[in-house]
Design a protein around this motif. Structure first.
Motif: not given
Length: 263
Positions: A11-16, A221-228
């Motif tokens: 999900l974090p990468f789909l949101r990116r 670590y992009p997922e650390r910034l893509l938490t919503g």
């Protein structure tokens, strides 16, 4: 792995991808939410999502392809949101989809073709068309905030190869402030963790206090910034990066002309 756990991992990468495609955190997240809601009411669709990233992105693509023009025709939101919507009307989104899928999201041409429902040859052609659009863009001046000298030099060479100028480089928050005090950038490429322990996020916040400028963040670590959980950067590149990924992100950022993360 359950369907929920499978989807959550990607999900974090789909949101990116969604925010890069739309130029907006809120619009991108709205399409992601619509995709998940569709899966909740369609058991067959939900079952396909256990197959990894490709079917998840394919499901998103169906929602986006059927609805993007309605979003693009709205006139709601703030200044940057409206600017993004205006730009969406001026370009064929399928070209940007192919470019983002094969660069930022690192899918193969065959995987991107499956996601988009076209042939691999079509993807190759669409990417070439998108690159031509990049080459037609006007030049700007770029500030690079990066504490690794070799990476900074690599970014400088890439930016110049695209026809842009370098207004300055900085390895710390203080150095970034000094550059902007003398020259106003048209685009910022920023690492997250800087040499003196300062944050690229803070350095960019300083810049956006005085000038409206598109920003692309680079992080391992992009997922650390893509938490919503909060307003997030619109453009995120994963380290180690491919040059085509940076090229695609620069194209999107300048296309939308979005300075602040759009929430």
């Amino acid at each position: 792995m359950s369907i929920g756990a499978e989807v959550a991992a990607h999900l974090p990468f789909l949101r990116r991808y969604a925010r890069a495609l739309t130029g907006s955190q809120s619009t991108g997240d709205a399409f992601v939410q619509a995709t998940l809601e569709a899966a909740l009411v369609d058991e067959d669709l939900a079952q396909t999502l256990t197959g990894g990233r490709v079917p998840l992105y394919a499901a998103f693509n169906k929602v986006w392809s059927s609805a993007y023009m309605e979003i693009g025709e709205e006139s709601t939101g703030g200044l940057h949101e409206r600017a993004a919507q205006d730009q969406l009307k001026k370009i064929t989104p399928i070209n940007r989809q192919a470019l983002l899928l094969t660069t930022v999201e690192d899918f193969s041409a065959a995987e991107a073709a499956e996601i988009m429902g076209v042939s691999a040859d079509d993807v190759t052609r669409l990417v070439a068309d998108a690159v031509e659009e990049i080459e037609r863009e006007s030049t700007t001046s770029v500030l690079i905030i990066e504490d690794e000298p070799l990476i900074s030099m690599q970014l400088e060479d890439l930016v110049r190869s695209l026809g842009h100028d370098i207004c300055g480089t900085a390895a710390t928050r203080t150095q970034a402030q000094e550059v902007v005090a003398e020259k106003t950038p048209g685009l910022v490429l920023a690492d997250i963790q800087l040499a003196d322990g300062s944050s690229g996020l803070d350095a960019v916040d300083d810049i956006l206090q005085s000038v409206s400028v598109p920003v692309i963040f680079i992080t391992a670590y992009p997922e650390r910034l893509l938490t919503g959980d909060r307003t997030e950067p619109t453009y995120l590149i994963t380290k180690p990066f491919h040059e085509d990924t940076v090229r695609a992100a620069i194209s999107q950022a300048l296309f939308f002309g979005s300075a602040r993360p759009l929430g």
